[in-house]
Motif scaffolding. Structure first.
Motif, PDB file in Angstrom:
ATOM      1  N   SER A 175     -59.259 -43.112 -96.988  1.00 28.53           N
ATOM      2  CA  SER A 175     -59.744 -42.498 -98.217  1.00 28.53           C
ATOM      3  C   SER A 175     -60.804 -43.351 -98.903  1.00 28.53           C
ATOM      4  O   SER A 175     -61.575 -42.844 -99.704  1.00 28.53           O
ATOM      5  N   ARG A 220     -67.814 -40.403 -97.649  1.00 22.53           N
ATOM      6  CA  ARG A 220     -67.874 -39.154 -96.890  1.00 22.53           C
ATOM      7  C   ARG A 220     -69.107 -39.144 -96.001  1.00 22.53           C
ATOM      8  O   ARG A 220     -70.146 -39.672 -96.348  1.00 22.53           O
ATOM      9  N   SER A 275     -71.684 -36.636 -93.859  1.00 25.48           N
ATOM     10  CA  SER A 275     -72.129 -35.260 -93.662  1.00 25.48           C
ATOM     11  C   SER A 275     -72.715 -35.139 -92.269  1.00 25.48           C
ATOM     12  O   SER A 275     -73.471 -36.001 -91.820  1.00 25.48           O
TER      13      SER A 275
END
Length: 92
Positions: free
Chosen positions: A17, A21, A23
């Motif tokens: 976590s 992130r 893409s």
């Protein structure tokens, strides 16, 4: 024999976590650079100049000349034929 120690699930989730992130399409900066390159490549390399169309095309002139050459029954036939075409298209 060796001891097998299971890695705690809560620790593994916490580690994942914390990662940023990712893409599949790249970062916003990469996408904007890619779009700018595509826009530059899409611009036409030559200047296109539109020429004016002639007032009446040769086909129109020929058609009008042939209509003038027809006798009365031929004109009535062509007129009826053209009316049938217009009725088929629903323009009446």
């Amino acid at each position: 024999m060796s001891n097998v120690v299971k890695f705690p699930y809560s620790a593994s989730r916490r580690v994942h976590s914390k990662k940023p992130r990712r893409s599949k399409n790249g970062t916003p900066e990469e996408r904007s650079t890619k779009e700018a390159k595509a826009a530059a490549a899409a611009q036409p390399s030559a200047t296109v100049t539109r020429l004016p169309l002639p007032r009446g095309t040769m086909l129109d002139r020929e058609f009008r000349a042939k209509l003038v050459e027809l006798d009365e029954s031929g004109r009535q036939f062509i007129s009826g034929y053209m009316q049938a075409l217009l009725d088929q298209r629903g323009l009446r």
